[in-house]
Design an enzyme around this catalytic site. Structure first.
Site, PDB file in Angstrom:
ATOM      1  CD  GLU A 256       9.015  14.204  -5.670  1.00 46.08           C
ATOM      2  OE1 GLU A 256       8.607  15.138  -4.762  1.00 46.08           O
ATOM      3  OE2 GLU A 256      10.136  14.614  -6.040  1.00 46.08           O
ATOM      4  CB  CYS A 295       2.573  15.365  -0.749  1.00 48.31           C
ATOM      5  SG  CYS A 295       2.545  16.482  -2.045  1.00 48.31           S
TER       6      CYS A 295
HETATM    7  P1  NAP Z   1       1.213   4.539  -1.048  1.00 49.85           P
HETATM    8  O1  NAP Z   1       0.459   3.535  -0.468  1.00 49.85           O
HETATM    9  O2  NAP Z   1       2.552   4.453  -0.690  1.00 49.85           O
HETATM   10  O3  NAP Z   1       0.840   4.237  -2.649  1.00 49.85           O
HETATM   11  C1  NAP Z   1       1.536   4.717  -3.672  1.00 49.85           C
HETATM   12  C2  NAP Z   1       1.664   4.014  -4.967  1.00 49.85           C
HETATM   13  O4  NAP Z   1       2.423   3.026  -4.831  1.00 49.85           O
HETATM   14  C3  NAP Z   1       0.189   3.530  -5.317  1.00 49.85           C
HETATM   15  O5  NAP Z   1      -0.139   3.714  -6.664  1.00 49.85           O
HETATM   16  C4  NAP Z   1       0.326   1.904  -4.903  1.00 49.85           C
HETATM   17  O6  NAP Z   1      -0.593   1.371  -5.652  1.00 49.85           O
HETATM   18  C5  NAP Z   1       1.655   1.796  -5.566  1.00 49.85           C
HETATM   19  N1  NAP Z   1       2.338   0.601  -4.878  1.00 49.85           N
HETATM   20  C6  NAP Z   1       2.265   0.150  -3.471  1.00 49.85           C
HETATM   21  N2  NAP Z   1       2.840  -1.004  -3.331  1.00 49.85           N
HETATM   22  C7  NAP Z   1       3.626  -1.055  -4.544  1.00 49.85           C
HETATM   23  C8  NAP Z   1       4.389  -2.177  -5.042  1.00 49.85           C
HETATM   24  N3  NAP Z   1       5.058  -3.003  -4.280  1.00 49.85           N
HETATM   25  N4  NAP Z   1       4.993  -1.882  -6.175  1.00 49.85           N
HETATM   26  C9  NAP Z   1       4.438  -1.045  -7.136  1.00 49.85           C
HETATM   27  N5  NAP Z   1       3.715  -0.220  -6.769  1.00 49.85           N
HETATM   28  C10 NAP Z   1       3.126  -0.198  -5.237  1.00 49.85           C
HETATM   29  O7  NAP Z   1       0.833   5.891  -1.116  1.00 49.85           O
HETATM   30  P2  NAP Z   1      -0.694   6.358  -1.119  1.00 49.85           P
HETATM   31  O8  NAP Z   1      -1.589   5.958  -0.036  1.00 49.85           O
HETATM   32  O9  NAP Z   1      -1.323   6.200  -2.490  1.00 49.85           O
HETATM   33  O10 NAP Z   1      -0.452   8.138  -1.039  1.00 49.85           O
HETATM   34  C11 NAP Z   1      -0.526   8.697   0.109  1.00 49.85           C
HETATM   35  C12 NAP Z   1       1.006   9.037   0.379  1.00 49.85           C
HETATM   36  O11 NAP Z   1       1.593   9.843  -0.667  1.00 49.85           O
HETATM   37  C13 NAP Z   1       1.063  10.065   1.530  1.00 49.85           C
HETATM   38  O12 NAP Z   1       2.181   9.595   2.476  1.00 49.85           O
HETATM   39  C14 NAP Z   1       1.662  11.461   0.826  1.00 49.85           C
HETATM   40  O13 NAP Z   1       2.527  12.135   1.791  1.00 49.85           O
HETATM   41  C15 NAP Z   1       2.358  11.038  -0.251  1.00 49.85           C
HETATM   42  N6  NAP Z   1       2.469  11.872  -1.184  1.00 49.85           N
HETATM   43  C16 NAP Z   1       3.570  12.352  -1.744  1.00 49.85           C
HETATM   44  C17 NAP Z   1       3.868  13.382  -2.565  1.00 49.85           C
HETATM   45  C18 NAP Z   1       4.842  14.079  -3.124  1.00 49.85           C
HETATM   46  O14 NAP Z   1       4.948  14.751  -4.115  1.00 49.85           O
HETATM   47  N7  NAP Z   1       5.935  14.054  -2.166  1.00 49.85           N
HETATM   48  C19 NAP Z   1       2.567  13.651  -3.459  1.00 49.85           C
HETATM   49  C20 NAP Z   1       1.453  12.865  -3.050  1.00 49.85           C
HETATM   50  C21 NAP Z   1       1.491  11.990  -2.036  1.00 49.85           C
HETATM   51  P3  NAP Z   1      -1.905   0.812  -5.096  1.00 49.85           P
HETATM   52  O15 NAP Z   1      -2.627   2.060  -4.614  1.00 49.85           O
HETATM   53  O16 NAP Z   1      -2.581  -0.093  -6.171  1.00 49.85           O
HETATM   54  O17 NAP Z   1      -1.672   0.049  -3.787  1.00 49.85           O
END
Ligand code: NAP
Length: 521
Positions: A256, A295
């Site tokens: 997602e 999102c």
């Molecule tokens: P993100 O930086 O991509 O991180 C998402 C999750 O992935 C966090 O728990 C992060 O952990 C983890 N992560 C990052 N690198 C990783 C790796 N190499 N291995 C395992 N886990 C890893 O996104 P975010 O800043 O938290 O969220 C914002 C984004 O999410 C926006 O782009 C938004 O559009 C999207 N979003 C989408 C939806 C949907 O339903 N489609 C819903 C909500 C948000 P850490 O925080 O510890 O780095």
């Protein structure tokens, strides 16, 4: 200051590597630290598969549903405390925090109700049985069985409660144990929920584990019966999907990701109509609720070219009614961005988009002496075709108005330049126009929300994800989906085509047998 721990292998564990400090984005006061490491990923996965899996397998849908109801009740008891934490760690207003926390407990209750409906069974049939041979003696039936693995859930920072619990609701009802990893910047709410879940002892050992900080090498040890459900940015999603172990074992992955959600104003919508009022309030709500960190928030607003000036003036007026400031103040409707990195990224994103248009309101000038505040920002595009507007998600209170000719085909073509979206809202009273638009936009979207005078009074906003409808989208939105009533369970189960003697298949696996019953969705 608190130290956030993990709950793994049946006990609390504090990681000490690479500590990260969580802060209050309004006051910049440090709140907690999160460390990583110090655990054996293989053992954590085995604990879920060997303890949690069998414990859930011993329960039917109805009994698992009761666990979900108990979880919902336990979390709801702490609602005020969780709201306060979301205010402090996420910069949420009370309304934002309620949206997350009530969304979480509501989704758990929805799936508890589905468990009750699915009853004393552990299998799901998929459609009706069918004759395969010359006579009905040779019969076929599709059936879903629970995967005997573990569901690893990686959640985004913006919905620490809802994001974690909606995934858990589907996995636990389907019968899979979970490992939950929250987004680190706002992990305080998720961690407190983990504490509540553990303290209440509702879930059998191994069914729920919680990892604060990094997962270490856990992805490298997932196997063919495990699943990974990820929510976050498309960049991280693509990176995780490329993990060599996941590819090697064809681990089931649901992504997602982000989305350049569009709102489209059809040319027939009169400025005095209910549909127009709905358009203005929904666009402004999406831009400011959770400070645009949703999102499903609208990023691109398509308006017939000759109406751009008036519509922009109306939107600016609507946004002007949103008080921005310390989210603990009652009349404040928009707080700061959740973290320093969000603040820096959003400001850079606004500047990049503004280079191709004009700022109608907002911008990147400081609006508060302290804290990660950005004003609600509306940019008017010079050229709707400019790829810059269809490529970058600015994950904050920012949207771009893009002029189009008023033609449904052109509107769909421009909307689809986003490369795949979670939700697109279209406002129109001319059904012929909206039908033409919907048919062209639907293949590029997980959800299309059609606003009109007829439904304006009863409509829930397009940014709201409902458990009975799917959430997800193709292309840059991740290519997956979740929720959607019983559909949300299928990711955690294997569909198998059974072929054999009709009498034997129908008795145990038929769509009307006591074991499988008729598919509920
Ligand atoms: P993100 O930086 O991509 O991180 C998402 C999750 O992935 C966090 O728990 C992060 O952990 C983890 N992560 C990052 N690198 C990783 C790796 N190499 N291995 C395992 N886990 C890893 O996104 P975010 O800043 O938290 O969220 C914002 C984004 O999410 C926006 O782009 C938004 O559009 C999207 N979003 C989408 C939806 C949907 O339903 N489609 C819903 C909500 C948000 P850490 O925080 O510890 O780095």
């Amino acid at each position: 200051m608190q130290t956030l721990s993990s709950h793994i292998l049946g006990r609390w564990h504090t990681g000490t590597e690479k500590p990260v400090t969580l802060e209050n984005p309004t006051t910049l006061a440090p709140l907690a630290t999160v460390g990583s490491g110090g655990f054996d990923s293989k053992a954590v996965l085995a604990f879920a598969r060997e303890k949690g899996g069998p414990a859930l397998a011993a329960l039917n849908f109805q009994e698992r549903g009761k666990l979900l109801a108990a979880l919902s009740g336990a979390i709801h008891e702490h609602r005020d405390e969780l709201i306060q934490l979301a205010l402090e760690n996420g910069g949420n207003t009370r309304g934002d925090a309620k949206f997350d926390i009530d969304g979480a407990t509501g989704t758990l209750m929805y799936y508890a109700g589905l468990g009750e409906k699915l009853g004393a069974r552990t299998l799901l049939s998929d459609g009706e049985g069918l004759q395969l041979g010359r006579t009905a003696r040779f019969w076929g039936q599709h059936v879903y069985t629970t995967r005997p693995g573990v569901a690893l859930h990686i959640n985004a920072f913006n919905f620490p409660a809802w994001g974690m619990l909606e995934k858990m609701a589907c996995a636990l009802l389907a019968g899979m144990p979970v490992i939950e990893k929250p987004g680190t910047p706002t992990a305080l709410v998720a961690w407190r929920i983990a504490q509540i879940i553990v303290e209440k002892g509702i879930l059998p050992a191994g069914v729920y584990q919680f990892v604060s900080g990094s997962l270490g090498d856990m992805l490298d040890h997932l196997g063919p019966q495990d699943v990974l459900a990820f929510t976050g940015s498309s960049g991280t999603g693509a990176n995780l999907r490329g993990n060599a172990n996941l590819i090697k074992h064809n681990v089931r992955v649901n992504i997602e990701a982000d989305s350049l959600n569009a709102a489209v104003l059809a040319p027939d919508v009169d400025a005095s109509s209910d549909a127009y009022g709905l358009f203005l309030s929904n666009v402004a709500l999406d831009m400011t609720q959770k400070t645009g960190q949703k999102c499903t928030a609208v990023r691109r607003v398509f308006v017939p070219a000759e109406r751009v000036k008036d519509v922009v003036a109306d939107l600016v007026a609507q946004l002007g009614r949103t008080k921005v400031g310390d989210p603990s103040e009652k009349d404040v409707r928009m707080g700061p961005l959740a973290s320093k990195s969000q603040f820096e990224e959003v400001k850079k994103g606004i500047e990049r988009l503004a280079a191709h248009g004009t700022i109608a309101t907002g911008g990147t000038d400081p609006i508060q002496p302290k804290g990660y505040f950005v004003a609600p920002t509306l940019i008017v595009a010079k050229d709707a075709q400019n790829p810059a507007f269809h490529a970058e998600e600015v994950f904050g209170p920012c949207a771009v108005v893009l002029p189009y000719s008023g033609d449904a085909v052109e509107a769909a073509r421009l909307v689809n330049l986003g490369g795949g979206g979670l939700v697109c809202s279209v406002y129109g009273n001319d059904a012929e126009w909206t039908d033409r638009f919907v048919l062209l936009a639907a293949p590029w979207h997980g959800r299309i929300w059609i606003g009109s005078d007829k439904m304006a009074e009863q409509a829930l906003p397009p940014g709201m994800v409902l458990p009975m409808m799917i959430h997800g989208g193709p292309g840059r939105a991740g290519g997956g989906d979740e929720l959607g009533a019983e559909r949300g369970l299928h990711f955690y189960m294997q569909r198998t085509a059974l072929q054999g003697f009709k009498g034997a298949i129908e008795a145990t696996f038929g769509d009307k047998s006591p074991a499988t019953g008729t598919s509920g969705s």
